[in-house]
Write a protein that holds these residues in place. Structure first.
Motif, PDB file in Angstrom:
ATOM      1  N   ASP A 443       0.794  -1.117  -0.004  1.00  0.00           N
ATOM      2  CA  ASP A 443       0.015  -0.058   0.071  1.00  0.00           C
ATOM      3  C   ASP A 443       0.908   1.267  -0.050  1.00  0.00           C
ATOM      4  N   ASP A 444       0.385   2.495  -0.542  1.00  0.00           N
ATOM      5  CA  ASP A 444       0.925   3.646  -0.490  1.00  0.00           C
ATOM      6  C   ASP A 444       2.445   3.556  -1.005  1.00  0.00           C
ATOM      7  N   ASP A 466       0.608   5.704  -4.473  1.00  0.00           N
ATOM      8  CA  ASP A 466       0.018   6.407  -3.548  1.00  0.00           C
ATOM      9  C   ASP A 466      -0.648   7.832  -4.267  1.00  0.00           C
ATOM     10  N   GLU A 500      -4.069   4.821  -6.925  1.00  0.00           N
ATOM     11  CA  GLU A 500      -5.129   5.129  -5.902  1.00  0.00           C
ATOM     12  C   GLU A 500      -5.402   6.830  -6.053  1.00  0.00           C
TER      13      GLU A 500
HETATM   14 CA    CA Z   1      -2.962   3.707  -0.046  1.00  0.00          CA
END
Ligand code: CA
Ligand code: C2E
Ligand code: CA
Length: 683
Positions: A443-444, A466, A500
């Protein structure tokens, strides 16, 4: 009684007392400067006694240098007759070179004549043992409390708490003896930096308190900085300080200093932070929220709920699945952002229970939605704290089994972080999950600790780019190229990419060329409640469902548009040719420095400025020596074209102007197109 006889009687008494206690009794003939002890003191301290007594200066030799002044002043005041009693704590140096706190007391006896006078009393180590820390020889917490109560009544000054950074880790890694020696060393360094009025205490574990009566904030800073420098080769230490005036009593004051210390540790360690009441309020809020969260967990997760944000397939805008995002409704504070409460749950470990609940709820929801959308996937965030539980592998697998859902319906999102550096440990867990079909996403990506190298070390199936990369990607050449490379690299390693935080159509258009596998963001949908999600994605008969399908048609059309912002070199030349031939004044200037980057021939001709490089737009176009008062640089937003009219008195022309922010060599600049309409205005 003559002096000798008096002396003899006193000495007999002293001998008797010396034998029956652990203290050292003494007699000081002040008029003749003779000090008498029994031989007992020579066993521990490097002092040679004589039958006819020793001068006080001999005693001073075994007093710790920094305490000598205080003692000298005290004895002087007794000898001068200003005081009849003497009570003082100071340090002696024993034969081993150790500093030993002693409590010295005495009473003046004047029996025979006014001139003679004996100070008779004892030097006690035993009394001090109660208040001295056995490891470091510093005062302990009990003494701290006694002293503080007194200082707070009388003085202005500061209290500082200092803690060795990562002491627990140091202990675990190197053993307790090493840790203890380190603490002794820190205490010695602290001692070296103190003067005789600054007091040191060892509190719990690796925490030291330093009391600065009468001192200023600058003194405290200087002290900390010199300690920091001395510690450099051994360890680092953080500190929190508070002015006496800030606290109502010792308890509060200590709490405030600890609060400042906590902040110093949170904000990167190896620094000194002074207490601030706003920060303190924040930490009280934190504690209050923590209590509420605990209560909610106890009450079967009351107040917690999930939102579902759809994930869209990049190639055809079909729904792929959803990411489950946690929410918390506090009974006193309303809806709280996970950015605020997840760190609390992580810190107190509750994230394990809550994370379990999230996984269970999300997976059960997925089972229901898969009845309508056969291949629906669910993404669930998992914190590194959860990953550190010894039975996490089985826990996740059990939840899946119970829900009766195949592993490949689930993606677990792990945020790249410092804590995830133990690749071997985590890869083992991931391997086991992957055997059951579960996918792992980082993630990110790009915001945290690591970068591309990470993808090689951790065995992942998906990386989530991100929002900070995606945001305004169409006008940031650097990010665009970087993202393009990341996606290529990920694809070459069979890693899927999800972009995202896609918010605008411009972003989507720019992303199209890069072929991300998945897209997520407000452009498609915000995180929905379960009911909202069902209306928009599950139940075809809902108006919301139809509206969404309609909207998606636009995305398909957008896909066909070439990205207008990144053209190849040939196209660029064409554009320049066109701009150069136009009658409108066209120029580009820096929005911060006003420097002209480009001005077309029409502009050069009108202004008469052919070498405009390094000139400011307000000089060339408005004949001013500072930015125009009507300048709208500040208001410009990249998506908007700002249209306005201006009677340009300097150029004697009336313009209709259009301004827009554009990317220019990695920076934002203003593009201005000014159409001369003077003739229509009769100029
Ligand atoms: Ca994220
Ligand atoms: P995240 O995992 O990166 O989740 C994406 C965040 O971006 C979500 O914020 C989402 O609402 C937001 N977002 C989505 N699309 C857009 C967009 O187009 N623009 C903008 N500006 N934001 C967008 P949210 O829900 O506030 O969650 C924040 C973070 O909290 C999450 O970031 C995640 O790290 C954490 N979190 C949320 N739920 C959980 C959970 O169940 N467990 C754990 N461990 N962490 C969670
Ligand atoms: Ca996430």
């Amino acid at each position: 009684m003559n002096l000798d006889k008096e002396l003899k009687i006193y000495m007999q008494t002293i001998r008797f007392l010396d034998d029956s206690t652990d203290d050292y009794f003494y007699l000081y003939d002040m008029a003749n400067d003779r000090l008498y002890f029994t031989e007992k003191i020579c066993e521990k301290y490097p002092i040679t006694l004589e039958k006819e007594g020793i001068p006080f200066s001999e005693w001073m030799k075994i007093v710790y240098a920094k305490d000598r002044n205080r003692l000298q002043q005290e004895i002087q005041s007794v000898a001068n007759g200003n005081r009849e009693t003497h009570y003082m704590e100071y340090r002696l140096i024993d034969k081993g070179g150790n500093r030993v706190w002693v409590y010295c007391r005495g009473t003046v006896l004047r029996e025979s004549n006014e001139d003679s006078g004996f100070l008779i009393g004892s030097v006690s180590e035993v009394i001090m043992r109660r208040v001295v820390d056995s490891l470091t020889g510093l005062w302990n917490g009990e003494k701290f409390k006694e002293d503080m109560d007194r200082y707070l009544k009388e003085d202005k000054g500061y209290l500082m708490i200092l803690g060795v950074d990562n002491f627990k880790n140091i202990n675990v890694k190197n053993g307790r003896d090493f840790g203890n020696n380190l603490l002794k060393m820190v205490s010695m360094i602290l001692e070296e930096q103190t003067d005789s009025y600054t007091r040191l205490y060892r509190m719990d574990g690796d925490c030291f308190a330093v009391n600065f009566p009468h001192k200023t904030r600058k003194n405290v800073e200087d002290f900390y900085n010199s300690v920091k420098k001395e510690l450099e080769n051994y360890c680092t230490a953080s500190a929190g300080a508070v002015a006496y005036a800030d606290g109502e009593d010792t308890g509060f004051l200590y709490q405030y200093a600890e609060n400042a210390l906590d902040r110093a540790k949170r904000e990167g360690k190896n620094m000194l932070v002074f207490f601030s009441s706003e920060d303190y309020q924040k930490s009280l809020d934190w504690i209050e929220l923590q209590d509420e969260l605990k209560e909610s967990v106890r009450n079967h997760f009351e107040g917690f709920s999930l939102r579902y944000q759809p994930q869209i397939e990049g190639k055809n805008f079909q729904i792929y699945g959803a990411e489950a995002l946690l929410r918390y409704q506090s009974p006193t504070k309303g809806l709280i952002s996970p950015m605020k409460f997840i760190p609390i749950l992580e810190q107190n470990g509750l994230i394990c229970e809550v994370g379990n609940w999230v996984l269970k709820t999300a997976v059960e929801q997925c089972v229901k939605w898969r009845k309508v959308l056969k291949d629906f996937h669910i993404n669930v965030n998992i914190s590194y704290v959860q990953l550190c539980q010894s039975n996490i592998t089985e826990k996740v697998l059990d939840i899946l089994k119970e829900a009766g859902i195949p592993g490949d319906a689930l993606t677990l999102e792990v945020t790249e972080s410092m804590e995830l550096q133990d690749y071997t440990y985590f890869n083992k867990i991931f391997y086991e999950w992957k055997r059951h079909g579960i996918r792992i996403a980082i993630d990110d990506f790009g915001t945290g600790y690591s970068s591309l190298g990470y993808l090689k070390s951790i065995d992942v199936d998906e990386t989530k780019i991100d929002r900070c990369f995606v945001s305004r990607i169409y006008c940031n050449n650097y990010n665009y190229r970087l993202l393009s490379n990341i996606i290529k690299l990920a694809h070459s390693a069979q890693i899927q990419v999800c972009c995202e935080g896609v918010e605008t159509e411009e972003e989507l258009i720019a992303l199209q060329k890069l072929n991300p596998d998945l897209l997520q963001g407000f452009l498609f949908a915000k995180p929905y409640t379960k009911e909202e999600f069902e209306k928009v994605y599950i139940y075809k008969e809902c108006a919301e469902y139809q509206a969404r399908v309609e909207r998606e048609k636009n995305f398909h059309q957008m896909k066909a548009i070439e990205n207008p912002y990144f053209t190849d070199e040939n196209e660029k030349d064409e554009i320049v040719n066109i701009v150069e031939c136009m009658d409108e004044v066209i120029y580009v200037s820096d929005i911060d420095t006003y420097e002209l980057y480009y001005m077309n021939p029409a502009g050069r001709k009108l202004t008469g400025v052919y070498n405009y490089k390094e000139c400011k737009c307000y000089e060339v176009l408005h004949g001013k020596n500072k930015p125009c008062e009507y300048c709208n640089n500040g208001k410009l937003k990249s998506e908007k074209i700002h249209t306005w009219e201006l009677d340009n008195l300097f150029l004697k022309r009336h313009f209709v102007i259009r301004d827009k922010l554009i990317p220019w060599h990695g920076k934002m600049a203003r593009l201005e197109i000014a159409m001369d309409i003077s003739s229509t205005k009769g100029i």
